[in-house]
Design a protein around this motif. Structure first.
Motif, PDB file in Angstrom:
ATOM      1  N   LYS A  97       0.836  -1.192   0.000  1.00 51.84           N
ATOM      2  CA  LYS A  97       0.000   0.000   0.000  1.00 51.84           C
ATOM      3  C   LYS A  97       0.876   1.248   0.000  1.00 51.84           C
ATOM      4  N   TYR A  98       0.555   2.154  -0.908  1.00 49.06           N
ATOM      5  CA  TYR A  98       1.287   3.412  -1.015  1.00 49.06           C
ATOM      6  C   TYR A  98       0.347   4.568  -0.659  1.00 49.06           C
ATOM      7  N   ASN A  99       0.891   5.597  -0.042  1.00 48.49           N
ATOM      8  CA  ASN A  99       0.084   6.757   0.313  1.00 48.49           C
ATOM      9  C   ASN A  99      -0.406   7.458  -0.953  1.00 48.49           C
ATOM     10  N   GLU A 100      -1.699   7.646  -1.041  1.00 49.18           N
ATOM     11  CA  GLU A 100      -2.270   8.335  -2.195  1.00 49.18           C
ATOM     12  C   GLU A 100      -3.538   9.058  -1.745  1.00 49.18           C
ATOM     13  N   ALA A 101      -3.331  10.215  -1.124  1.00 53.54           N
ATOM     14  CA  ALA A 101      -4.438  11.028  -0.621  1.00 53.54           C
ATOM     15  C   ALA A 101      -4.784  12.087  -1.653  1.00 53.54           C
ATOM     16  N   ILE A 102      -5.937  11.936  -2.283  1.00 50.01           N
ATOM     17  CA  ILE A 102      -6.401  12.881  -3.298  1.00 50.01           C
ATOM     18  C   ILE A 102      -7.481  13.758  -2.681  1.00 50.01           C
ATOM     19  N   SER A 103      -7.352  15.067  -2.866  1.00 52.81           N
ATOM     20  CA  SER A 103      -8.344  16.001  -2.341  1.00 52.81           C
ATOM     21  C   SER A 103      -8.480  17.177  -3.297  1.00 52.81           C
TER      22      SER A 103
END
Length: 257
Positions: A97-103
């Motif tokens: 799992k890779y960090n992928e915070a979309i906002s």
């Protein structure tokens, strides 16, 4: 009797490719124009305030588009996702799992409602999509307990449509609509091998090559962002996005019908 030889690729040829991102120009209808009224006694002109929207990835602006005046825009309407997904000298690993915070951030000066369309696909080295490969294996974990809502009726396996159900104040960001990205490790076990014409041929030392189904393909994530004014939001959203919504009397919240 000679033993048959087998050759295996070390790993599926899953190359991490930064997906192209397209930020659609804010669909705001009449807010792009000035409203002018004339009478015999006076004239008054009211210019609509600026509307703008930016896409953020892990709190960094990837792309933005802000209306200035006279149908002029500023910002970069195209950007690139996933460029910082890997650390230095890190190799992409299916299953991790890779960090992928979309906002989304309201970079304009009026309150808006926003939506995001996420599209996942597998493409060959020429950029052609292969619809026979499963987009479900591209696992972007969506967060829907913070104001974001998935429009299931508008979504498919490849495309996910999300609406932020609260009015987004000028200068403010939304919570993240996702937090992690991973490629399902089952791609490493999806293999095929040719069947020898006869066991006799395989006994002659014929090489059997195992081929990974996803060999040579790259995964892509595209994000498309739209913003609509909160004033007369119900009609504005119907006109801009073609969907029916319910909007609160104070135009601070919306919900899908």
């Amino acid at each position: 009797m000679k033993k048959k030889k087998k050759s295996f690729p070390k790993k599926p040829a899953l190359v991490l490719t930064a997906a192209a991102l397209l930020l659609v120009g804010s669909t705001v209808g009449s807010t792009r124009a000035a409203l002018t009224y004339y009478s015999e006694n006076y004239s008054a002109q009211m210019n609509m305030q600026s509307i703008g929207v930016s896409l953020l990835e892990n709190d960094k602006v990837v792309s933005s588009r802000d209306y200035v005046s006279n149908n002029e825009w500023k910002g970069t309407s195209e950007g690139t996702l996933l460029t910082d997904l890997l650390g230095k000298d890190e190799t992409f690993t299916p299953g991790k799992k890779y960090n992928e915070a979309i906002s989304v951030k309201n970079s304009g000066t009026i309150d808006t409602f926003v939506r995001v369309i996420i599209t996942k696909s597998w493409q060959d080295e020429k950029g052609n999509k292969n619809t026979n490969l499963s987009p479900d294996l591209i696992e972007l974990n969506f967060l829907t307990d913070n104001g974001w809502q998935v429009a299931k009726a508008q979504s498919t396996r490849e495309r996910t449509v999300l609406y932020y159900t609260k009015a987004l104040e000028a200068g403010k960001p939304t919570p993240a609509l996702s937090d992690t990205l991973r490629i399902n490790p089952s791609i490493a076990s999806d293999v095929t091998k040719p069947v020898p014409e006869s066991e006799k041929e395989s006994e002659k030392g014929k090489t059997i090559t195992y081929t990974y189904k996803y060999n040579g393909y790259t995964f892509h994530i595209d994000a498309e962002v739209d913003a609509v004014q909160t004033h007369n939001a119900k009609d504005a959203i119907k006109s801009a996005w073609g969907v029916d919504v319910n909007v609160s009397d104070d135009e601070t919240t919306m919900s899908l019908q």
